[in-house]
Design a protein around this motif. Structure first.
Motif, short mmCIF file in Angstrom:
data_model
loop_
_atom_site.label_atom_id
_atom_site.label_comp_id
_atom_site.label_asym_id
_atom_site.label_seq_id
_atom_site.Cartn_x
_atom_site.Cartn_y
_atom_site.Cartn_z
N SER A 1 0.80 -1.22 0.00
CA SER A 1 0.00 0.00 0.00
C SER A 1 0.83 1.28 0.00
O SER A 1 0.47 2.27 0.60
CB SER A 1 -1.06 -0.01 1.11
OG SER A 1 -0.48 -0.19 2.35
N ASP A 2 1.99 1.19 -0.67
CA ASP A 2 2.77 2.40 -0.92
C ASP A 2 2.33 2.85 -2.32
O ASP A 2 2.70 2.25 -3.32
CB ASP A 2 4.26 2.04 -0.88
CG ASP A 2 5.13 3.26 -1.10
OD1 ASP A 2 4.59 4.38 -1.08
OD2 ASP A 2 6.36 3.08 -1.28
N GLU A 3 1.51 3.88 -2.37
CA GLU A 3 0.89 4.23 -3.64
C GLU A 3 1.90 4.80 -4.64
O GLU A 3 2.70 5.67 -4.30
CB GLU A 3 -0.22 5.26 -3.40
CG GLU A 3 -1.09 5.44 -4.61
CD GLU A 3 -2.13 6.54 -4.40
OE1 GLU A 3 -3.17 6.48 -5.04
OE2 GLU A 3 -1.87 7.46 -3.59
N ILE A 4 1.83 4.30 -5.85
CA ILE A 4 2.71 4.79 -6.91
C ILE A 4 2.22 6.18 -7.33
O ILE A 4 1.05 6.36 -7.65
CB ILE A 4 2.68 3.84 -8.12
CG1 ILE A 4 3.08 2.41 -7.73
CG2 ILE A 4 3.51 4.38 -9.27
CD1 ILE A 4 4.55 2.15 -7.59
N LEU A 5 3.14 7.13 -7.33
CA LEU A 5 2.78 8.48 -7.77
C LEU A 5 3.11 8.67 -9.24
O LEU A 5 2.36 9.29 -9.98
CB LEU A 5 3.50 9.52 -6.92
CG LEU A 5 3.18 9.45 -5.40
CD1 LEU A 5 4.03 10.43 -4.63
CD2 LEU A 5 1.70 9.70 -5.17
N SER A 6 4.28 8.14 -9.62
CA SER A 6 4.60 8.20 -11.04
C SER A 6 5.65 7.17 -11.39
O SER A 6 6.44 6.75 -10.54
CB SER A 6 5.10 9.59 -11.42
OG SER A 6 6.39 9.79 -10.89
N ILE A 7 5.60 6.77 -12.65
CA ILE A 7 6.65 5.90 -13.18
C ILE A 7 7.11 6.56 -14.48
O ILE A 7 6.30 6.90 -15.33
CB ILE A 7 6.11 4.49 -13.51
CG1 ILE A 7 5.58 3.81 -12.24
CG2 ILE A 7 7.20 3.64 -14.15
CD1 ILE A 7 4.90 2.46 -12.51
N GLU A 8 8.40 6.77 -14.58
CA GLU A 8 8.96 7.26 -15.85
C GLU A 8 9.85 6.16 -16.36
O GLU A 8 10.80 5.76 -15.68
CB GLU A 8 9.82 8.49 -15.61
CG GLU A 8 9.07 9.80 -15.48
CD GLU A 8 10.08 10.91 -15.24
OE1 GLU A 8 10.43 11.61 -16.21
OE2 GLU A 8 10.54 11.04 -14.09
N ALA A 9 9.55 5.65 -17.54
CA ALA A 9 10.32 4.53 -18.05
C ALA A 9 11.01 4.92 -19.34
O ALA A 9 10.36 5.30 -20.32
CB ALA A 9 9.39 3.34 -18.27
N VAL A 10 12.33 4.87 -19.30
CA VAL A 10 13.10 5.16 -20.51
C VAL A 10 13.60 3.80 -20.97
O VAL A 10 14.70 3.38 -20.65
CB VAL A 10 14.26 6.14 -20.20
CG1 VAL A 10 14.80 6.75 -21.48
CG2 VAL A 10 13.79 7.23 -19.25
N VAL A 11 12.70 3.07 -21.64
CA VAL A 11 12.93 1.65 -21.83
C VAL A 11 12.99 1.21 -23.30
O VAL A 11 12.95 0.03 -23.59
CB VAL A 11 11.85 0.82 -21.10
CG1 VAL A 11 12.07 0.83 -19.61
CG2 VAL A 11 10.44 1.31 -21.43
N SER A 12 13.07 2.15 -24.21
CA SER A 12 13.20 1.74 -25.60
C SER A 12 14.68 1.62 -25.94
O SER A 12 15.40 2.62 -26.03
CB SER A 12 12.52 2.76 -26.53
OG SER A 12 12.93 2.50 -27.85
N CYS A 13 15.14 0.40 -26.10
CA CYS A 13 16.57 0.19 -26.39
C CYS A 13 16.93 0.87 -27.70
O CYS A 13 17.98 1.51 -27.82
CB CYS A 13 16.89 -1.29 -26.48
SG CYS A 13 16.72 -2.11 -24.90
N THR A 14 16.04 0.77 -28.68
CA THR A 14 16.31 1.37 -29.99
C THR A 14 16.51 2.87 -29.85
O THR A 14 17.52 3.43 -30.30
CB THR A 14 15.12 1.09 -30.94
OG1 THR A 14 15.00 -0.31 -31.09
CG2 THR A 14 15.32 1.75 -32.28
N LEU A 15 15.56 3.54 -29.20
CA LEU A 15 15.68 5.00 -29.11
C LEU A 15 16.80 5.44 -28.19
O LEU A 15 17.48 6.43 -28.47
CB LEU A 15 14.35 5.62 -28.74
CG LEU A 15 13.54 5.70 -30.04
CD1 LEU A 15 12.10 5.46 -29.82
CD2 LEU A 15 13.82 7.01 -30.77
N ASN A 16 17.03 4.71 -27.14
CA ASN A 16 18.16 5.08 -26.27
C ASN A 16 19.47 4.95 -27.05
O ASN A 16 20.36 5.79 -26.93
CB ASN A 16 18.19 4.20 -25.02
CG ASN A 16 17.04 4.55 -24.08
OD1 ASN A 16 16.32 5.51 -24.33
ND2 ASN A 16 16.87 3.76 -23.04
#
Ligand code: ADP
Ligand code: ASP
Ligand code: MG
Length: 651
Positions: A493-508
């Motif tokens: 019950s630790d509420e997620i406030l935000s997730i930022e995912a920089v997960v595109s291997c191609t674009l990275n």
């Protein structure tokens, strides 16, 4: 106030009694204690036998019982204390010889509690033996709680100096203040009555097993301790034969809102079981099996912690049919299944059900679909590792292979694992039937987990109901423990406030490369980073799937249509940008969150500035985390993915 009850085997001899004295002295340092004890093991049976014996045999039996107690006293006491305690036992023995035969069985608890009370007092604790015959009163065969609670409180309150009250379990008084009993196993009930009367904050039942277990460990070796169960489930098990708890014990504790702990006096450090108030589930999971024998029929109660799902009932029937077990009766009672089988098949039925509902083997049978880069790397790693893994079948097909699935589901044993290393769009349709056949799933196929929410939820539900796992840690951020971290926050019950995912291997790769965009994209395609059609990456297809999986792990019912996507426009791309998939809490939206995928400018201080090559980064903010959790590391690599898949198989 704490109430601690010890069963017959916990006070069986001097060694056992010493353990009890230790436990009680420690508890008494914290708070006052009512110590409720059974007779030493075998005493009640012996007394019942004596009550039906000839005078001569009776004398011999009662003499044997006295000697057993003397032996304990000789080990626990010396000198004057030994003499005095023996004298007390001698007095009880004399009363026993003069008692009505019907009352014999009540004397076991008098012997045991006299020894315990004497020892505690000699050790310097303010101790008082209290008489359950006077304090617990029965009226027309059941306990008069109002009267009994009042009496118990009066006696305890009139002795404020006392630290440990010692009370015999099992016995009570009837309307005429004559001795009577609460039924075999009744000391548990005595303890609950004392606890409820005194509003105790602790009620512990100490016995010879680690807690309430999935079934009687004397009948099924692999029985496991149930760490937490509801009053209702405990009552159901107890009233259908789980002797570890006397069924009437539950009501007084539940009425008074007191948790019942079941603990092992042979190993006091074990956590045991807690019986407490927690809501029944809409679709309950199996929690344990109780068995009792009535003549030549055995009755098995397979108990769930809520309403049993129809599917689970069918599964049970199928398992029993497979073993040719005759079901004389098969009844759905809402939160438990009641089965009657011939006594000769009872243990087979118990073992079959226990295996199906609760056991996992220590070696795993793997059925692998997909022999691409990850699948092949997995086979290599398994061959080199010393994990006990048996590869039963491999399907090289990229899409579903009906013969492979049929075979797997037919031979399935409950420890089998289906591993999906394909990137098939449609293989997910097999997930539910596979789970329902009792097979676990490990998947690195993110297409299978980013299906419409209803399909995703159906898979999760099947996994839960069939008690199988569905793991897919590699679908986002490959080897990074991303989903694990999010699920942990969500579950605590630790509420997620935000997730930022920089997960595109191609674009990275493109954004951190020195090359111009078009050339970098071409290179990414050559080294196998992109989708088959690289324009899909620029449209955010892959990022969409990852964001769906991330959000759902955080408990958000995200659908593809909820995500705002801004495709990458080649000519507008700058190196100070990253392709970010984000989920941000937003009370104005129906889901409670906003989801988007777009190129984002990031300043010098942003952690994603430090990404190199195909590295991934996930930044998670939650209510109780003072600063964001940043998970960064390699985002691709077949061996790495395979090793993480193996981790999902083994953990
Ligand atoms: P005590 O003397 O401590 O009251 P009991 O003999 O009454 O102990 O109860 C403990 C016994 O209950 C265990 O030794 C075990 O054989 C039996 N038992 C039956 N079903 C279960 C179960 N589901 N979990 C644990 N023990 C069980
Ligand atoms: N001594 C009693 C019996 O053997 C009560 C108990 O142990 O709980 O049934
Ligand atoms: Mg008992």
């Amino acid at each position: 106030m704490q109430v601690l009850k010890f069963g017959g085997s916990s006070v069986a001899d001097a060694t056992a009694m010493s353990r009890v004295l230790d436990i009680v002295s420690k508890a008494a340092e914290k708070d006052k204690v009512v110590l409720v004890s059974s007779a030493i093991s075998g005493a009640t049976d012996l007394l019942i036998k004596a009550s039906g014996s000839s005078e001569e045999e009776r004398n011999a039996l009662l003499e044997e019982l006295k000697k057993k107690h003397f032996k304990i006293i000789e080990r626990l006491f010396t000198g004057r204390e030994q003499f005095d305690t023996k004298e007390s036992i001698e007095q009880i023995h004399k009363r026993l010889l003069e008692a009505r035969r019907d009352d014999y069985q009540a004397f076991g608890e008098l012997f045991s509690t006299t020894i315990l009370a004497k020892k505690l007092a000699y050790e310097g604790l303010d101790t008082l033996w209290i008489d359950s015959v006077d304090l617990i009163r029965c009226k027309m065969g059941s306990v008069d709680k109002e009267y009994s609670y009042k009496r118990i409180r009066e006696v305890v309150e009139s002795h404020p100096e006392i630290r440990v009250f010692v009370a015999p379990g099992f016995i009570a008084g009837d309307e005429n203040a004559q001795i009577c009993t609460l039924g075999r196993g009744g000391s548990d009930y005595s303890a609950a009555l004392y606890a409820a009367a005194l509003g105790a904050n602790t009620l512990q039942i100490w016995t010879d097993v680690p807690g309430i277990m999935t079934t009687n460990p004397k009948e099924v070796k692999k029985a496991q301790t149930i760490s937490r169960l509801s009053y209702q489930a405990a009552f159901c098990l107890a009233s259908h034969g789980a002797k570890v708890l006397y069924a009437p014990t539950v009501a007084p504790a539940q009425e008074a809102g007191i948790d019942i702990q079941i603990l092992n006096s042979l190993d006091p450090k074990q956590k045991g079981s807690v019986i407490c108030d927690y809501p029944a589930r809409e679709e309950g999971e199996w929690i344990g099996i109780a068995k009792r024998v009535c003549g030549d029929t055995a009755e098995l109660a397979l108990v769930a912690d809520g309403k049993i799902a129809q599917q689970s009932i069918e599964d049970v029937r199928m398992r029993l049919n497979k073993r040719d077990i005759s079901q004389l009766e098969f009844r759905d009672e809402g939160n438990y299944l009641l089965l009657k089988v011939p006594v000769s098949q009872a243990l087979d039925a118990l073992a079959t059900l226990h295996y199906f509902c609760f056991e996992k083997d220590d070696y795993r049978k793997v059925y692998l679909a997909g022999k691409g880069a990850v699948g092949s790397a997995l086979l290599k790693i398994i061959a080199e590792s010393d994990a006990n893994i048996d590869i039963c079948a491999i399907s090289a097909h990229e899409c579903e292979d009906e013969a492979f699935f049929r075979k797997m589901m037919e031979e399935a044993s409950p420890n089998s694992i289906f591993v999906d290393c394909t990137d098939s769009e449609s293989i997910w349709k097999w997930y539910v039937p596979v789970l329902e056949a009792g097979i676990n799933i490990v998947s690195s196929n993110r297409r299978a987990l980013s299906v419409p929410y209803a399909e995703y939820a159906a898979m999760k539900r099947s996994a839960r109901l069939s008690r199988r796992f569905l793991r897919y840690e590699t679908t986002v951020g490959t080897a990074l423990p991303v989903l694990f971290s999010i699920a942990t926050s969500a579950a605590s019950s630790d509420e997620i406030l935000s997730i930022e995912a920089v997960v595109s291997c191609t674009l990275n790769f493109i954004l951190t490369s020195e090359l111009p965009f078009a050339q970098a994209l071409k290179k990414a395609q050559e080294i196998g980073l992109t989708e088959k059609d690289p324009s899909q990456d620029l449209l955010g297809r892959d990022a969409t799937r990852k964001l769906l999986i991330l959000a759902r792990e955080a408990g958000v019912k995200l659908e593809e249509k909820d995500i705002e996507i801004e495709p990458v426009e080649e000519d507008k791309v700058r190196s100070n940008q990253r392709f970010v998939a984000s989920l941000v809490k937003d009370d104005s939206s129906a889901l409670g969150y906003k989801a988007s995928i777009r190129m984002k400018e990031i300043d010098e201080t942003h952690p994603a500035r430090s990404l190199k090559g195909t590295e991934n980064m996930i930044i998670i903010r939650s209510t109780y985390q003072p600063s964001p959790l940043i998970i960064q590391g390699a985002g691709e690599g077949a061996m790495m993915a395979a090793s993480r898949v193996l981790n999902d198989i083994l953990r």
